[in-house]
Design an enzyme around this catalytic site. Structure first.
Site, mmCIF file in Angstrom:
data_model
loop_
_atom_site.group_PDB
_atom_site.id
_atom_site.type_symbol
_atom_site.label_atom_id
_atom_site.label_comp_id
_atom_site.label_asym_id
_atom_site.label_seq_id
_atom_site.Cartn_x
_atom_site.Cartn_y
_atom_site.Cartn_z
ATOM 1 C CD1 TRP A 146 -24.424 2.365 49.778
ATOM 2 C CD2 TRP A 146 -26.022 2.884 48.304
ATOM 3 N NE1 TRP A 146 -25.329 3.198 50.401
ATOM 4 C CE2 TRP A 146 -26.315 3.522 49.524
ATOM 5 C CE3 TRP A 146 -26.892 3.060 47.225
ATOM 6 C CZ2 TRP A 146 -27.440 4.334 49.699
ATOM 7 C CZ3 TRP A 146 -28.016 3.872 47.396
ATOM 8 C CH2 TRP A 146 -28.276 4.494 48.626
ATOM 9 C CG ASP A 182 -20.162 4.111 45.277
ATOM 10 O OD1 ASP A 182 -19.830 5.227 45.738
ATOM 11 O OD2 ASP A 182 -21.319 3.652 45.402
ATOM 12 C CE LYS A 195 -24.268 8.867 51.902
ATOM 13 N NZ LYS A 195 -24.172 7.977 50.749
HETATM 14 C C1 PLP Z 1 -25.081 7.198 49.766
HETATM 15 C C2 PLP Z 1 -24.410 6.290 48.833
HETATM 16 C C3 PLP Z 1 -24.849 6.105 47.502
HETATM 17 C C4 PLP Z 1 -26.098 6.774 46.953
HETATM 18 O O1 PLP Z 1 -25.894 8.096 46.748
HETATM 19 P P1 PLP Z 1 -27.011 9.018 46.058
HETATM 20 O O2 PLP Z 1 -26.244 10.280 45.815
HETATM 21 O O3 PLP Z 1 -28.129 9.146 47.022
HETATM 22 O O4 PLP Z 1 -27.430 8.363 44.800
HETATM 23 C C5 PLP Z 1 -24.136 5.267 46.691
HETATM 24 N N1 PLP Z 1 -23.052 4.621 47.135
HETATM 25 C C6 PLP Z 1 -22.603 4.749 48.404
HETATM 26 C C7 PLP Z 1 -21.388 4.008 48.851
HETATM 27 C C8 PLP Z 1 -23.273 5.589 49.290
HETATM 28 O O5 PLP Z 1 -22.827 5.728 50.559
#
Ligand code: PLP
Length: 354
Positions: free
Chosen positions: A100, A167, A191
């Site tokens: 990511w 993030d 998540k």
């Molecule tokens: C799942 C995830 C993403 C991607 O998320 P999307 O909503 O599918 O774009 C980005 N960063 C992290 C840390 C993730 O776990």
């Protein structure tokens, strides 16, 4: 049979949240209409959006501190270019700790000078680089707090004068941090908050409005703030479920209460991984994630036996990400300590049988 959902995302949500969400799809608070057939401008939905925004800031301890909460579409992945659109003028620094963060860096590089400050790629992203230099002239430092795929997590955040963007898709609301040290936090809902389809953005207002480029309205945080997260039609159902999940978290005592349970879950699984000779952890011990525990079998010939055993125990979603292999136990806020206990029992049963 009870199912123990260790899926990495979309993933388990609190059972009572699911019940309330299902009821609102049929009839929102007794108004005789479904949540998903009313206008997003109706007073009923505006109240939902306001509450969801307010709860996010309240739980993070950021109320009245110059932050705004937004629920936007496009996933966490849209934030990779969007944050650069809004913040990148001269130079941005990225800590590369996994897939990511690599994607975030790649997208920002399209718009400007985004540099990698450190990376753990040479070791398959199994650790968090520490003691790297953070230049003082960065527009921002970008971090990924929890690496969902590799199972590592930043435990101690670097101190710096430059704005910090993070993030937190896979560990937001899971542990206590001084969230006021971050200038922009973003997290895909799927998540730890709700269904896929909305992304929470927490942004310090004084960070914005400093770049010279023109920003398309839909990518401009200031536009979304001015429109109170209703610039265009929001993802009404995902936002509603996020509101319910955050209310559930608040009612149980907020982040301190869930953190205590999350630590117990992590301790339980990692002690089994360390004590059981049939398993080996993937991530460096000091960087182990409390949300995603990654591990492999030390003897691959046991794979079919182990897989059959955990499936029989009602465990779901334990396979590792295709880029790592092995197993990944994702233990988000809604997963109970009992579910982790069921997995640990299966792991020790395997040792007894092998
Ligand atoms: C799942 C995830 C993403 C991607 O998320 P999307 O909503 O599918 O774009 C980005 N960063 C992290 C840390 C993730 O776990």
């Amino acid at each position: 049979m009870e199912i123990h959902n260790f899926s990495a995302g979309p993933c388990i949500l609190p059972a009572e949240v699911m019940q309330k969400a299902a009821a609102a799809v049929l009839d929102l608070d007794g108004i005789g209409l479904s949540l998903i057939e009313i206008s997003h401008r109706s007073k009923e939905f505006v109240a939902v959006m306001d509450k969801a925004r307010e709860l996010a800031l309240e739980l993070l301890g950021l109320e009245g501190k110059g932050y705004q909460a937004l629920y936007l579409q496009g996933g966490a992945s849209l934030q990779f270019p969007m944050l650069a659109y809004n913040l990148l003028e001269n130079k941005a620094g990225y800590l590369n700790t996994g897939t990511w963060s690599s994607n975030a860096l790649k997208e920002a590089s399209i718009l400007g000078n985004a540099i990698e400050l450190a990376s753990s790629e040479e070791k398959g992203f199994n650790y968090i680089p520490k003691d790297f230099d953070i230049p003082n002239d960065l527009d921002y430092l970008h971090l990924t707090s929890n690496n969902t795929i590799f199972g590592t997590q930043i435990k101690s955040f670097p101190t710096t004068k430059v704005p910090v963007v993070c993030d937190m898709s896979s560990d937001i609301f899971s542990r206590q941090l001084d969230f006021s040290k971050f200038d922009l936090i973003y997290a895909g809902a799927q998540k730890n908050m709700g269904p896929a389809g909305t992304t929470l953005i927490i942004v310090k207002e004084d960070l914005l409005g400093k770049v010279t480029r023109k920003i398309p309205s839909i990518l401009d945080y200031q536009v979304h703030i001015a429109k109170e997260s209703m610039f265009n039609t929001p993802a009404v159902f995902p936002v509603y479920v996020c509101m319910l999940t955050l209310q559930w978290l608040k009612d149980m005592g907020g982040i301190p209460a869930i953190e205590e349970i999350n630590e117990k879950k992590a301790k339980l699984i990692y002690s089994e991984i360390d004590l059981n000779p049939l398993f080996q952890g993937y991530a460096n011990k000091e960087d182990r994630s409390t949300m995603n525990a990654t591990f492999t079998l030390t003897d691959d010939t046991l794979k079919d036996t182990f897989d059959a055993m955990w499936k029989k125990a009602g465990i779901n979603g334990l396979n590792g990400h295709r880029s790592v292999g092995g197993y990944r136990a994702s233990m988000y806020n809604a997963l109970s300590l009992e579910s982790v206990g069921v997995l640990v029992d299966v792991m020790s049963d395997l040792e007894r049988k092998a």
